[in-house]
Scaffold this motif. Structure first.
Motif, PDB file in Angstrom:
ATOM      1  N   SER A  10       0.823  -1.202   0.000  1.00 27.88           N
ATOM      2  CA  SER A  10       0.000   0.000   0.000  1.00 27.88           C
ATOM      3  C   SER A  10       0.862   1.258   0.000  1.00 27.88           C
ATOM      4  O   SER A  10       0.622   2.196  -0.773  1.00 27.88           O
ATOM      5  CB  SER A  10      -0.911  -0.002   1.242  1.00 27.88           C
ATOM      6  OG  SER A  10      -1.552   1.241   1.408  1.00 27.88           O
ATOM      7  N   VAL A  11       1.885   1.284   0.850  1.00 28.19           N
ATOM      8  CA  VAL A  11       2.784   2.439   0.917  1.00 28.19           C
ATOM      9  C   VAL A  11       3.564   2.579  -0.382  1.00 28.19           C
ATOM     10  O   VAL A  11       3.709   3.682  -0.927  1.00 28.19           O
ATOM     11  CB  VAL A  11       3.740   2.303   2.122  1.00 28.19           C
ATOM     12  CG1 VAL A  11       4.803   3.400   2.102  1.00 28.19           C
ATOM     13  CG2 VAL A  11       2.958   2.349   3.433  1.00 28.19           C
ATOM     14  N   ALA A  12       4.063   1.458  -0.909  1.00 26.27           N
ATOM     15  CA  ALA A  12       4.869   1.499  -2.130  1.00 26.27           C
ATOM     16  C   ALA A  12       4.058   1.985  -3.325  1.00 26.27           C
ATOM     17  O   ALA A  12       4.547   2.783  -4.136  1.00 26.27           O
ATOM     18  CB  ALA A  12       5.449   0.110  -2.417  1.00 26.27           C
ATOM     19  N   ARG A  13       2.814   1.528  -3.444  1.00 24.75           N
ATOM     20  CA  ARG A  13       1.977   1.980  -4.558  1.00 24.75           C
ATOM     21  C   ARG A  13       1.740   3.490  -4.485  1.00 24.75           C
ATOM     22  O   ARG A  13       1.770   4.197  -5.499  1.00 24.75           O
ATOM     23  CB  ARG A  13       0.632   1.254  -4.537  1.00 24.75           C
ATOM     24  CG  ARG A  13       0.704  -0.238  -4.807  1.00 24.75           C
ATOM     25  CD  ARG A  13      -0.696  -0.834  -4.893  1.00 24.75           C
ATOM     26  NE  ARG A  13      -0.666  -2.284  -4.770  1.00 24.75           N
ATOM     27  CZ  ARG A  13      -1.077  -2.942  -3.688  1.00 24.75           C
ATOM     28  NH1 ARG A  13      -1.561  -2.283  -2.639  1.00 24.75           N
ATOM     29  NH2 ARG A  13      -1.016  -4.270  -3.637  1.00 24.75           N
ATOM     30  N   ALA A  14       1.477   3.977  -3.268  1.00 27.18           N
ATOM     31  CA  ALA A  14       1.194   5.403  -3.100  1.00 27.18           C
ATOM     32  C   ALA A  14       2.418   6.262  -3.390  1.00 27.18           C
ATOM     33  O   ALA A  14       2.292   7.403  -3.841  1.00 27.18           O
ATOM     34  CB  ALA A  14       0.687   5.665  -1.687  1.00 27.18           C
ATOM     35  N   ALA A  15       3.614   5.724  -3.116  1.00 31.95           N
ATOM     36  CA  ALA A  15       4.850   6.501  -3.292  1.00 31.95           C
ATOM     37  C   ALA A  15       5.486   6.306  -4.665  1.00 31.95           C
ATOM     38  O   ALA A  15       6.400   7.057  -5.029  1.00 31.95           O
ATOM     39  CB  ALA A  15       5.853   6.114  -2.204  1.00 31.95           C
ATOM     40  N   ASN A  16       5.043   5.329  -5.412  1.00 30.19           N
ATOM     41  CA  ASN A  16       5.669   5.000  -6.695  1.00 30.19           C
ATOM     42  C   ASN A  16       5.655   6.196  -7.646  1.00 30.19           C
ATOM     43  O   ASN A  16       4.612   6.802  -7.891  1.00 30.19           O
ATOM     44  CB  ASN A  16       4.928   3.814  -7.327  1.00 30.19           C
ATOM     45  CG  ASN A  16       5.520   3.404  -8.659  1.00 30.19           C
ATOM     46  OD1 ASN A  16       6.711   3.573  -8.902  1.00 30.19           O
ATOM     47  ND2 ASN A  16       4.678   2.849  -9.521  1.00 30.19           N
ATOM     48  N   ASN A  17       6.824   6.523  -8.178  1.00 31.01           N
ATOM     49  CA  ASN A  17       6.961   7.645  -9.119  1.00 31.01           C
ATOM     50  C   ASN A  17       7.122   7.187 -10.563  1.00 31.01           C
ATOM     51  O   ASN A  17       7.304   8.011 -11.459  1.00 31.01           O
ATOM     52  CB  ASN A  17       8.182   8.497  -8.746  1.00 31.01           C
ATOM     53  CG  ASN A  17       8.105   9.024  -7.337  1.00 31.01           C
ATOM     54  OD1 ASN A  17       7.090   9.569  -6.944  1.00 31.01           O
ATOM     55  ND2 ASN A  17       9.177   8.850  -6.568  1.00 31.01           N
ATOM     56  N   GLY A  18       7.125   5.875 -10.789  1.00 33.12           N
ATOM     57  CA  GLY A  18       7.287   5.352 -12.130  1.00 33.12           C
ATOM     58  C   GLY A  18       8.663   4.801 -12.427  1.00 33.12           C
ATOM     59  O   GLY A  18       8.881   4.194 -13.481  1.00 33.12           O
ATOM     60  N   GLY A  19       9.615   4.980 -11.494  1.00 33.37           N
ATOM     61  CA  GLY A  19      10.973   4.487 -11.724  1.00 33.37           C
ATOM     62  C   GLY A  19      11.306   3.219 -10.958  1.00 33.37           C
ATOM     63  O   GLY A  19      12.460   2.801 -10.931  1.00 33.37           O
ATOM     64  N   GLY A  20      10.299   2.591 -10.347  1.00 35.26           N
ATOM     65  CA  GLY A  20      10.545   1.404  -9.543  1.00 35.26           C
ATOM     66  C   GLY A  20      10.644   1.748  -8.073  1.00 35.26           C
ATOM     67  O   GLY A  20      10.655   2.925  -7.679  1.00 35.26           O
ATOM     68  N   VAL A  21      10.716   0.713  -7.241  1.00 31.66           N
ATOM     69  CA  VAL A  21      10.682   0.879  -5.794  1.00 31.66           C
ATOM     70  C   VAL A  21      11.807   0.071  -5.149  1.00 31.66           C
ATOM     71  O   VAL A  21      12.010  -1.098  -5.494  1.00 31.66           O
ATOM     72  CB  VAL A  21       9.325   0.410  -5.218  1.00 31.66           C
ATOM     73  CG1 VAL A  21       9.326   0.460  -3.706  1.00 31.66           C
ATOM     74  CG2 VAL A  21       8.185   1.257  -5.773  1.00 31.66           C
ATOM     75  N   LEU A  22      12.523   0.693  -4.227  1.00 29.01           N
ATOM     76  CA  LEU A  22      13.484  -0.026  -3.384  1.00 29.01           C
ATOM     77  C   LEU A  22      12.900  -0.125  -1.989  1.00 29.01           C
ATOM     78  O   LEU A  22      12.583   0.890  -1.361  1.00 29.01           O
ATOM     79  CB  LEU A  22      14.833   0.692  -3.330  1.00 29.01           C
ATOM     80  CG  LEU A  22      15.846   0.068  -2.353  1.00 29.01           C
ATOM     81  CD1 LEU A  22      16.254  -1.338  -2.803  1.00 29.01           C
ATOM     82  CD2 LEU A  22      17.079   0.955  -2.192  1.00 29.01           C
ATOM     83  N   LEU A  23      12.728  -1.343  -1.486  1.00 28.90           N
ATOM     84  CA  LEU A  23      12.269  -1.592  -0.127  1.00 28.90           C
ATOM     85  C   LEU A  23      13.482  -1.887   0.731  1.00 28.90           C
ATOM     86  O   LEU A  23      14.197  -2.861   0.488  1.00 28.90           O
ATOM     87  CB  LEU A  23      11.310  -2.786  -0.092  1.00 28.90           C
ATOM     88  CG  LEU A  23      10.118  -2.750  -1.062  1.00 28.90           C
ATOM     89  CD1 LEU A  23       9.339  -4.061  -0.973  1.00 28.90           C
ATOM     90  CD2 LEU A  23       9.213  -1.564  -0.771  1.00 28.90           C
ATOM     91  N   THR A  24      13.753  -1.077   1.751  1.00 30.69           N
ATOM     92  CA  THR A  24      14.940  -1.293   2.575  1.00 30.69           C
ATOM     93  C   THR A  24      14.571  -1.225   4.047  1.00 30.69           C
ATOM     94  O   THR A  24      13.736  -0.417   4.461  1.00 30.69           O
ATOM     95  CB  THR A  24      16.063  -0.301   2.202  1.00 30.69           C
ATOM     96  OG1 THR A  24      17.206  -0.539   3.011  1.00 30.69           O
ATOM     97  CG2 THR A  24      15.610   1.146   2.338  1.00 30.69           C
ATOM     98  N   PHE A  25      15.219  -2.056   4.860  1.00 33.63           N
ATOM     99  CA  PHE A  25      14.775  -2.319   6.226  1.00 33.63           C
ATOM    100  C   PHE A  25      15.896  -2.998   6.995  1.00 33.63           C
ATOM    101  O   PHE A  25      16.871  -3.477   6.417  1.00 33.63           O
ATOM    102  CB  PHE A  25      13.548  -3.238   6.197  1.00 33.63           C
ATOM    103  CG  PHE A  25      13.725  -4.406   5.251  1.00 33.63           C
ATOM    104  CD1 PHE A  25      14.284  -5.600   5.674  1.00 33.63           C
ATOM    105  CD2 PHE A  25      13.374  -4.285   3.915  1.00 33.63           C
ATOM    106  CE1 PHE A  25      14.478  -6.659   4.793  1.00 33.63           C
ATOM    107  CE2 PHE A  25      13.568  -5.336   3.017  1.00 33.63           C
ATOM    108  CZ  PHE A  25      14.119  -6.517   3.461  1.00 33.63           C
ATOM    109  N   GLY A  26      15.760  -3.084   8.308  1.00 35.75           N
ATOM    110  CA  GLY A  26      16.729  -3.806   9.129  1.00 35.75           C
ATOM    111  C   GLY A  26      16.576  -5.302   8.959  1.00 35.75           C
ATOM    112  O   GLY A  26      15.483  -5.806   8.685  1.00 35.75           O
TER     113      GLY A  26
END
Length: 581
Positions: A87-103
């Motif tokens: 849900s967060v990734a879809r809302a933030a997506n700008n069209g260049g792909g998504v990097l998910l980063t975490f501990g």
């Protein structure tokens, strides 16, 4: 302790609502977390960070121009679910792909990995990266097992700055990897943290001692030592971090270094300044060039009394990215970046999920599935305290609570789907997402995988027979091992799920009804759950205290066996009802 709260169960939700209200010019709330409330460059990579709540300013406080595009947040110290992350990734997506980063924590690895696959299936290019900066949590030869702590900020900042300048998804991922390789952290705790409304702290440290190398959730460190003076503590942490330099840093003299002195909750800024006063001359004596210093709270742990020291060994590009401007609620540097609000169309975000209609046969089957979900919920709720007791022997004792949150949420979601005309598959998929959302952590992710796989395989058209259900369970078993990286013998739920799946498939091939096949395989599940008492955990939070668990079964294996029994009790041997009884 935590002083300001209403109902403890509402704390995380109310905290996010208050945070968003206070920083509405920078962030907006979406299901599962927050995203920028300002425009990002079209076509650029979106960097999504996340983890459990209770670590502010990580993770929501780091969302803004020049840093993260969004933050997915789970419950207190519990990873966000795959659905929340998507849900967060879809809302933030700008069209260049998504990097998910975490501990690098098991629950986060599972949920973010699942979210990555879902996003890719939707046509959104996606990559994941787990941060491993805590040198106390595993030896250098096993650095992939290390935890992510205050070094999270370094990776988030560098990756986001690379995205801001227009790097591709592959290039942003490469920057995240290099930032992680160049970052080292070592921390400690003087006392444990206490959740809102909790009578006891999550963990304790003996009076006059400190947990050297302890993690931000209370995970075991290297040792318990007598509390040292700031000067002696500075020598101990600094020497350990200087000793483990990244490859390519042959000597300290002339190396450019960034430093983060991070308070974990109750250690005051004044104390952190005293500590830095003692660290600085040690670095000067080592000949390093101090390129940047950040002192404050960046990754916390409620009211934990503790701190950490992070070294970032800069190359020219990494230093440039680290020093690039950023404007967020909790981290600001450089010139102020323009904040151009989103237009009304961009702000629209629908949280409604359409329930696909099942066939008449599948809706009838869904009613039976609902009965099974009711039964397993009652079983877990009744045994939550015992599951927590088993988990506390070598883990953090939250398995019962997490499972209870998960099953109660799953039952509510399944009931809603049933009323909306959903078939058996939809019922299970809705239950999967709700379970993962509310339970969080590793068990939430695992049960999300299990139920979602069952729902996908069973579908919404036909009544499943024993063979189809056995195939669904087999695929669920494979999915859990794929995402969770657990193998038979690691002392996890897999040590029950795999033999149960194999026994169910064998019984189905014999031509037994689903009820008979399930009961026969259930005996195997019970025996397998008890057999885990003779195993030593190889992964997860129980691994550092493996010896303590010998003689006690794995709590995840026990809860799975309980669920298998509860579901089996709802099945009938009626010869006319060999499918979805």
């Amino acid at each position: 302790m935590t002083w300001l709260f209403n109902r403890p169960s509402d704390f995380a939700k109310e905290m996010v609502a208050g945070f968003v209200s206070a920083h509405a010019s920078m962030v907006r709330q979406v299901p599962g977390g927050v995203v920028r409330n300002t425009q990002s460059k079209p076509g650029s990579v979106a960097v999504i960070v996340g983890g459990g709540s209770g670590h502010y300013p990580a993770f929501a406080g780091l969302v803004g121009q020049g840093l993260a595009h969004g933050a997915a947040m789970g419950n207190l110290f519990a990873s966000p679910s795959a659905q929340q992350i998507c849900s967060v990734a879809r809302a933030a997506n700008n069209g260049g792909g998504v990097l998910l980063t975490f501990g690098n924590y098991a629950g986060d690895v599972l949920h973010f990995g699942l979210a990555c696959e879902r996003l890719r299936a939707e046509g959104i290019p996606c990559e994941t990266f787990a941060i491993t900066d805590d040198i106390s949590s595993a030896p250098l030869a096993q650095k992939e097992k290390r935890r992510g702590v205050a070094g999270d900020l370094v990776v988030f900042k560098a990756a986001a700055a690379a995205a801001e300048r227009g790097d591709s998804l592959a290039e942003v991922l490469a920057v995240a990897r290099r930032a992680n390789e160049q970052t080292r952290t070592l921390g400690l705790a003087f006392s444990g943290c206490k959740f809102p409304g909790a009578e006891h702290p999550l963990f304790t440290v003996p009076e006059g001692k400190m947990g050297f190398g302890m993690g931000i959730h209370g995970e075991p460190g290297i040792s318990e030592l007598a509390v040292l003076s700031s000067q002696d503590l500075a020598k101990k942490l600094t020497s350990a971090l200087l000793e483990e330099r990244p490859q390519g840093i042959a000597q300290t003299k002339g190396a450019r270094l960034g430093v983060i002195v991070n308070g974990l909750g109750s250690v005051k800024y004044e104390e952190l300044f005293v500590f830095w006063h003692d660290v600085q001359p040690l670095l000067q004596d080592a000949g390093v060039i101090i390129a940047d210093v950040q002192i404050g709270e960046f990754v916390t742990s409620f009211d934990m009394a503790g701190m950490s020291l992070t070294f970032i060994w800069f190359d020219e590009e990494l230093e440039t990215l680290w020093l690039a401007p950023a404007t967020t609620p909790a981290f600001n540097r450089g010139s102020v970046l323009p904040h151009k609000p989103l237009d009304p169309v961009q702000r629209e975000q629908s949280g409604e999920v359409n329930i696909p209609q099942g066939s008449e046969a599948s809706r009838a089957c869904a009613a039976t599935v609902m009965t099974m979900i009711d039964a397993l919920t009652n079983t877990i709720v009744a045994n939550a305290e015992e599951l927590g007791r088993i988990d506390a022997i070598a883990g953090d004792g939250d398995h019962g609570i997490g499972m209870e949150r998960g099953v109660v949420a799953a039952r509510a979601a399944a009931s809603h789907a049933l009323k909306q005309g959903g078939g058996a598959g939809t019922l299970l998929q809705c239950a999967a997402d709700a379970w993962a959302d509310e339970a969080g952590g590793t068990s939430g992710a695992i049960w999300g995988v299990i139920l979602n796989t069952l729902g996908t395989t069973i579908g919404n058209s036909e009544k499943p027979d024993a063979v189809i259900v056995a195939q669904a369970v087999s695929q669920a078993s494979s999915g859990v091992m794929h995402f969770g990286k657990a193998k038979p013998g690691d002392k996890t739920l897999v040590d029950v799920l795999q033999p149960f799946s194999q026994a169910l498939s064998a019984a189905a091939e014999e031509g037994l009804s689903l009820a008979a096949a399930w009961r026969k395989a259930g005996v195997v599940a019970q025996q397998s759950a008890q057999a885990t008492s003779q195993l030593l955990p190889q992964i997860g939070r129980a691994r550092p205290l493996a010896e303590r668990s010998l003689g006690t079964p794995d709590p995840g294996a026990v809860s799975l066996s309980m669920i298998i029994d509860a579901v089996g009790a709802c099945m009938t041997d009626d010869a006319r009802e060999k499918v979805c009884p």
